[in-house]
Design a protein around this motif. Structure first.
Motif, PDB file in Angstrom:
ATOM      1  N   VAL A 120       0.814  -1.130   0.084  1.00 63.60           N
ATOM      2  CA  VAL A 120       0.153   0.087  -0.047  1.00 63.60           C
ATOM      3  C   VAL A 120       0.907   1.214  -0.125  1.00 63.60           C
ATOM      4  N   VAL A 121       0.597   2.111  -0.938  1.00 66.17           N
ATOM      5  CA  VAL A 121       1.625   3.300  -1.055  1.00 66.17           C
ATOM      6  C   VAL A 121       0.401   4.583  -1.037  1.00 66.17           C
ATOM      7  N   ASN A 122       0.748   5.286   0.079  1.00 70.21           N
ATOM      8  CA  ASN A 122      -0.249   6.532   0.274  1.00 70.21           C
ATOM      9  C   ASN A 122       0.322   7.668  -0.288  1.00 70.21           C
ATOM     10  N   VAL A 123      -0.316   8.511  -1.130  1.00 68.76           N
ATOM     11  CA  VAL A 123       0.474   9.673  -1.583  1.00 68.76           C
ATOM     12  C   VAL A 123       0.225  10.893  -0.559  1.00 68.76           C
ATOM     13  N   ASN A 124       1.199  11.485  -0.089  1.00 69.36           N
ATOM     14  CA  ASN A 124       1.170  12.384   0.897  1.00 69.36           C
ATOM     15  C   ASN A 124       1.566  13.870   0.693  1.00 69.36           C
ATOM     16  N   SER A 125       2.256  14.483   1.648  1.00 66.91           N
ATOM     17  CA  SER A 125       2.798  15.935   1.428  1.00 66.91           C
ATOM     18  C   SER A 125       3.341  16.434   2.382  1.00 66.91           C
ATOM     19  N   GLU A 126       4.271  17.032   2.215  1.00 70.29           N
ATOM     20  CA  GLU A 126       5.146  17.877   3.256  1.00 70.29           C
ATOM     21  C   GLU A 126       4.422  18.889   3.922  1.00 70.29           C
ATOM     22  N   GLY A 127       3.008  19.178   3.293  1.00 73.44           N
ATOM     23  CA  GLY A 127       2.195  19.981   4.043  1.00 73.44           C
ATOM     24  C   GLY A 127       1.777  19.403   5.097  1.00 73.44           C
ATOM     25  N   HIS A 128       2.149  18.116   5.577  1.00 71.26           N
ATOM     26  CA  HIS A 128       1.525  17.447   6.788  1.00 71.26           C
ATOM     27  C   HIS A 128       2.174  18.271   8.089  1.00 71.26           C
ATOM     28  N   ARG A 129       3.257  18.881   7.750  1.00 69.99           N
ATOM     29  CA  ARG A 129       4.195  19.569   8.675  1.00 69.99           C
ATOM     30  C   ARG A 129       3.797  20.816   9.155  1.00 69.99           C
ATOM     31  N   ALA A 130       3.513  21.624   8.276  1.00 78.11           N
ATOM     32  CA  ALA A 130       2.829  23.057   8.354  1.00 78.11           C
ATOM     33  C   ALA A 130       2.061  23.453   7.069  1.00 78.11           C
ATOM     34  N   PRO A 131       1.046  24.348   7.512  1.00 77.72           N
ATOM     35  CA  PRO A 131       0.344  24.708   6.198  1.00 77.72           C
ATOM     36  C   PRO A 131       1.179  25.230   4.929  1.00 77.72           C
ATOM     37  N   MET A 132       0.680  25.342   3.900  1.00 81.21           N
ATOM     38  CA  MET A 132       1.345  26.057   2.935  1.00 81.21           C
ATOM     39  C   MET A 132       1.580  27.472   3.086  1.00 81.21           C
ATOM     40  N   GLY A 134       0.827  30.231   6.368  1.00 79.45           N
ATOM     41  CA  GLY A 134       0.652  29.852   8.075  1.00 79.45           C
ATOM     42  C   GLY A 134       1.967  29.144   8.460  1.00 79.45           C
ATOM     43  N   SER A 135       1.728  29.023   9.720  1.00 73.07           N
ATOM     44  CA  SER A 135       2.922  28.399  10.508  1.00 73.07           C
ATOM     45  C   SER A 135       2.276  26.973  11.191  1.00 73.07           C
ATOM     46  N   GLY A 136       3.541  26.167  11.669  1.00 70.78           N
ATOM     47  CA  GLY A 136       2.981  24.768  12.317  1.00 70.78           C
ATOM     48  C   GLY A 136       3.095  24.972  13.619  1.00 70.78           C
ATOM     49  N   PRO A 137       3.226  23.968  14.378  1.00 73.08           N
ATOM     50  CA  PRO A 137       3.075  22.800  13.695  1.00 73.08           C
ATOM     51  C   PRO A 137       1.411  22.318  13.517  1.00 73.08           C
ATOM     52  N   SER A 158      -3.750  20.551   5.425  1.00 75.87           N
ATOM     53  CA  SER A 158      -2.458  19.728   6.034  1.00 75.87           C
ATOM     54  C   SER A 158      -2.947  19.003   7.149  1.00 75.87           C
ATOM     55  N   ARG A 159      -4.172  19.071   7.885  1.00 74.25           N
ATOM     56  CA  ARG A 159      -4.471  18.376   8.996  1.00 74.25           C
ATOM     57  C   ARG A 159      -4.916  16.987   8.303  1.00 74.25           C
ATOM     58  N   THR A 160      -5.438  17.021   7.166  1.00 75.41           N
ATOM     59  CA  THR A 160      -6.201  15.641   6.584  1.00 75.41           C
ATOM     60  C   THR A 160      -5.055  14.872   5.861  1.00 75.41           C
ATOM     61  N   LYS A 161      -3.837  15.574   5.659  1.00 76.51           N
ATOM     62  CA  LYS A 161      -2.631  14.868   4.964  1.00 76.51           C
ATOM     63  C   LYS A 161      -2.119  14.193   6.236  1.00 76.51           C
ATOM     64  N   LEU A 162      -2.015  15.074   7.313  1.00 75.86           N
ATOM     65  CA  LEU A 162      -1.333  14.356   8.700  1.00 75.86           C
ATOM     66  C   LEU A 162      -2.388  13.411   9.154  1.00 75.86           C
ATOM     67  N   ALA A 163      -3.584  13.132   8.953  1.00 73.26           N
ATOM     68  CA  ALA A 163      -4.306  12.067   9.170  1.00 73.26           C
ATOM     69  C   ALA A 163      -4.019  10.820   8.501  1.00 73.26           C
ATOM     70  N   ASN A 164      -3.893  11.141   7.070  1.00 77.40           N
ATOM     71  CA  ASN A 164      -3.293  10.107   6.493  1.00 77.40           C
ATOM     72  C   ASN A 164      -2.117   9.322   6.601  1.00 77.40           C
ATOM     73  N   THR A 239      12.594   9.346   5.088  1.00 76.85           N
ATOM     74  CA  THR A 239      12.723  10.627   5.851  1.00 76.85           C
ATOM     75  C   THR A 239      11.854  10.653   6.941  1.00 76.85           C
ATOM     76  N   ARG A 240      12.405  11.308   8.136  1.00 71.66           N
ATOM     77  CA  ARG A 240      11.408  11.389   9.381  1.00 71.66           C
ATOM     78  C   ARG A 240      10.296  12.521   8.977  1.00 71.66           C
ATOM     79  N   SER A 241       9.336  11.962   9.260  1.00 71.59           N
ATOM     80  CA  SER A 241       8.118  12.925   9.236  1.00 71.59           C
ATOM     81  C   SER A 241       7.963  13.845  10.401  1.00 71.59           C
ATOM     82  N   SER A 242       6.726  14.761  10.543  1.00 73.25           N
ATOM     83  CA  SER A 242       6.826  15.474  11.609  1.00 73.25           C
ATOM     84  C   SER A 242       6.462  14.637  12.992  1.00 73.25           C
TER      85      SER A 242
END
Length: 275
Positions: A120-132, A134-137, A158-164, A239-242
């Protein structure tokens, strides 16, 4: 060669991944909502097109009833909306596409994945760390999971990519028989931001990769015999994610909440709709 099911295949990165997978000789089943583009891609690739809206239970069940073999499942469908939108079932669209759809489709195809290669491969985003913008986390807000109280297009994305990503890691923990990975394909020029002002999209596209370039790491993770199980890749690099993505308690709670919305994971039969 593998039997690949590719969700979100009729445009952008997904289309390019489908073309490459077909060129490499894989047996391809791809899912999308646009019949014209899907049928055209089927003619180009020789693959099988299933028209379905995976943000809904009806779409997931239609795919599950149609597919008979899966070695590799690629959950690629993505969305970004300028204003809050809901599905026909009443779920916020980003949550439905980025989290509920991969959860439900993987659940319903699990018996086939177990009989196949089980990847299973889930296509995600670096947007899971911080909004495109605005600021994180970025953190999961269980009190407003569907952005009913406050909707910001970039934070919701970003939140839904973190959920993924939390789902990816929890799937790996609960089903070690599978090979599971998530991938950020890079900042890619697609029509994802078509609802936003042209000037903003044009600025974003200046440094973005082509859809073909973005598809390359997705195809690599779907087909390579040597990938790190349970890992997050930034393009081709493990890579380490958030920090938030490794919160096991949050992942477990999100899994339980998702089962409340969609029914138990990997139980044969109809999934549960919204109450």
């Amino acid at each position: 060669m593998s039997a690949v099911v590719l969700a979100g295949a009729t445009s952008g990165l997904g289309r390019q991944a489908a073309l490459q997978l077909a060129k490499d000789g894989h047996e391809l089943t791809f899912i999308g909502r646009n019949r014209e583009r899907g049928e055209r891609l089927a003619r180009e690739t020789g693959g099988r097109f299933i028209r379905a809206d995976l943000s809904t239970l009806e779409g997931v069940e239609h795919v599950a009833a149609t597919v008979s073999q899966v070695d590799v499942l690629i959950n690629n469908a993505g969305v970004m909306t300028r204003r809050r939108e809901v599905t026909a079932e009443g779920f916020e669209l980003n949550l439905a596409v980025h989290h509920l759809a991969p959860f439900s489709l993987t659940s319903r195809l699990l018996p086939l994945l177990r009989r196949g290669e089980g990847r299973v491969v889930n296509v995600n985003s670096e947007g899971h760390r911080a909004p495109m913008r605005g600021s994180g986390p970025v953190l999961i807000n269980f009190d407003d999971l569907q952005s009913e109280r406050s909707f910001d297009p970039f934070l919701t994305y970003s939140r839904t990519k973190l959920a993924n990503l939390l789902f990816t890691y929890e799937l790996h923990r609960r089903h070690p028989e599978l090979t599971v990975a998530a991938v950020h394909p890079g900042v890619v020029r697609t029509d994802l931001g078509r609802q936003f002002p042209r000037a903003l999209v044009a600025l974003f596209h200046i440094t973005a990769l082509s859809a073909r370039q973005g598809a390359a790491p997705v195809v690599e993770l779907a087909t390579s015999p040597d990938i790190a199980n349970g890992a997050y890749y930034s393009r081709f690099t493990n890579t380490r994610s958030s920090p938030a993505s490794y919160d096991v308690g949050t992942a477990r709670r999100l899994w339980e909440v998702t089962e409340e919305l969609r029914g138990p994971f990997a139980v044969t039969g109809q999934l549960r709709g919204p109450s």
